[in-house]
Design a protein around this motif. Structure first.
Motif, PDB file in Angstrom:
ATOM      1  N   TYR A 235       0.837  -1.200   0.000  1.00  0.00           N
ATOM      2  CA  TYR A 235       0.000   0.000   0.000  1.00  0.00           C
ATOM      3  C   TYR A 235       0.876   1.257   0.000  1.00  0.00           C
ATOM      4  CZ  TYR A 235      -3.187   3.610   1.679  1.00  0.00           C
ATOM      5  OH  TYR A 235      -3.909   4.774   1.811  1.00  0.00           O
ATOM      6  N   LEU A 238       2.791   1.778  -3.388  1.00  0.00           N
ATOM      7  CA  LEU A 238       1.929   2.285  -4.454  1.00  0.00           C
ATOM      8  C   LEU A 238       1.692   3.783  -4.311  1.00  0.00           C
ATOM      9  CD1 LEU A 238      -0.668  -0.619  -4.679  1.00  0.00           C
ATOM     10  CD2 LEU A 238       0.949   0.060  -6.453  1.00  0.00           C
ATOM     11  N   ALA A 239       1.612   4.253  -3.085  1.00  0.00           N
ATOM     12  CA  ALA A 239       1.423   5.687  -2.867  1.00  0.00           C
ATOM     13  C   ALA A 239       2.709   6.467  -3.097  1.00  0.00           C
ATOM     14  CB  ALA A 239       0.915   5.920  -1.437  1.00  0.00           C
ATOM     15  N   LEU A 261      -6.132  -4.026  -1.625  1.00  0.00           N
ATOM     16  CA  LEU A 261      -5.528  -2.778  -2.108  1.00  0.00           C
ATOM     17  C   LEU A 261      -6.553  -1.936  -2.858  1.00  0.00           C
ATOM     18  CD1 LEU A 261      -2.054  -4.163  -3.248  1.00  0.00           C
ATOM     19  CD2 LEU A 261      -2.467  -2.578  -1.351  1.00  0.00           C
ATOM     20  N   HIS A 266      -6.632   2.020  -4.296  1.00  0.00           N
ATOM     21  CA  HIS A 266      -5.751   1.919  -5.461  1.00  0.00           C
ATOM     22  C   HIS A 266      -6.507   1.298  -6.643  1.00  0.00           C
ATOM     23  CE1 HIS A 266      -2.166   3.256  -3.447  1.00  0.00           C
ATOM     24  NE2 HIS A 266      -2.333   2.371  -2.482  1.00  0.00           N
ATOM     25  N   GLN A 270      -2.727   0.524 -11.186  1.00  0.00           N
ATOM     26  CA  GLN A 270      -1.661   0.749 -10.221  1.00  0.00           C
ATOM     27  C   GLN A 270      -1.261  -0.557  -9.545  1.00  0.00           C
ATOM     28  OE1 GLN A 270      -3.696   3.660  -7.719  1.00  0.00           O
ATOM     29  NE2 GLN A 270      -2.203   5.219  -8.314  1.00  0.00           N
ATOM     30  N   ILE A 271      -2.260  -1.289  -9.091  1.00  0.00           N
ATOM     31  CA  ILE A 271      -2.004  -2.536  -8.372  1.00  0.00           C
ATOM     32  C   ILE A 271      -1.237  -3.525  -9.251  1.00  0.00           C
ATOM     33  CG2 ILE A 271      -3.097  -4.515  -7.255  1.00  0.00           C
ATOM     34  CD1 ILE A 271      -5.439  -2.600  -6.560  1.00  0.00           C
TER      35      ILE A 271
END
Length: 314
Positions: A235, A238-239, A261, A266, A270-271
């Motif tokens: 998490y 990804l940010a 996620l 998200h 992105q994931i």
């Protein structure tokens, strides 16, 4: 190839007097290229200049060497009985702590193979370009002077977790040139006593707080002892942003992580930047086999950007 000043410094700290034996020039077929080097000390050595009788003899001579620097030429066939048939020029240099400290700020190291040999104009120009423009030369012998760029890490890899797989990955990847590894886990007791050169250990009770310190162009491997911590790291990554990220786990684990996620905000694209599982399943689940598969992905990323579930290290 480049001058591994970090490795030399570590060897000198452990063994005192160390000889660095480097291929300065090649002629014809030879087992290693210009810049290939080994370190030699009493009772041991590291690195390789090609193995065989050449390496054995030069290691033996390095232990007996008294001059600070020695340049020699060796015909591999007639002199060493090796099948390569070419010849090499080899520079053998003795280093102690003071010698290494004198090189601390250098980006390019140039020195004469024999005393009294003035620095050629071509070498001066290479040194000026390196200092003023950051253009690093290839290792080469010019007018009796050997020029080598100092090795600098060009790729950052963060390994999250110091369990069996994390340790296997560090063992496999630490020697890779140009790679700097940051190794994170929840406490100092999670790490082995012997940490390879080029690896920075960061124990932290809350590892996810360290994500902000990682370069956004870094690669990441997430393989902690806790699925909850793995999820928190994914998490956070990804940010934060990353060049690539891989997560250890099964297809079932990844399906659950994707759902969680997404629930945390998200989007699927992105994931999908996170690769799970990592490695090559056909090699097996032994930690060393996982490490070999992951290393192969890092060193040989998938060329097809559109390949589904491709290596995250492209």
């Amino acid at each position: 190839m480049a001058f591994d000043l970090i490795g030399l410094r570590a060897a000198v700290a452990r063994h005192g007097r160390v000889s660095r034996v480097v291929i300065a020039a090649t002629h014809g077929s030879t087992p290693r290229e210009v810049g290939a080097a080994m370190l030699v000390w009493e009772g041991g050595q590291s690195g390789t200049i090609g193995g065989g009788k050449l390496e054995y003899e030069l290691a033996r001579l390095a232990r007996r060497q008294t001059a600070p620097r020695r340049l020699s030429r060796h015909a591999l066939g007639p002199e060493m009985g090796q099948c390569c048939g070419g010849a090499v020029e080899v520079l053998s240099e003795i280093y102690d702590a003071a010698d290494v400290e004198a090189l601390a700020d250098q980006t390019v190291i140039a020195r004469a193979g024999a005393p009294g040999c003035a620095m050629p104009l071509a070498v001066k120009r290479l040194m000026t370009r390196a200092r003023a423009q950051g253009i690093m030369p290839e290792p080469q012998m010019i007018g009796g002077w050997l020029v080598e760029p100092v090795a600098r890490p060009t790729r950052a890899l963060w390994i999250w977790g110091a369990g069996h797989v994390g340790r296997a990955l560090v063992q496999v990847l630490a020697p890779v040139p140009g790679l700097h590894i940051t190794w994170v886990d929840t406490g100092a007791d999670r790490f082995p006593e012997d940490i390879p050169e080029g690896v920075s250990v960061l124990p932290a009770q809350d590892p996810a707080r360290l994500i902000g310190h990682a370069p956004r162009e870094a690669d990441h491997l997430v393989l902690t002892y806790s699925h909850a911590l793995d999820l928190e790291l994914c998490y956070g990554l990804l940010a934060h942003g990353f060049a690539s990220a891989g997560l250890i786990g099964s297809a079932t684990k990844w399906a659950r992580f994707r759902k969680r996620l997404a629930g945390l905000g998200h989007v699927p694209d992105q994931i999908a930047r996170i690769t799970c599982p990592i490695g090559k399943p056909e090699l097996g689940k032994h930690p060393q086999m996982i490490a070999i598969g992951v290393a192969a992905e890092i060193l040989n990323p998938a060329p097809d950007e559109g390949t589904k579930n491709k290596s995250s290290f492209a």
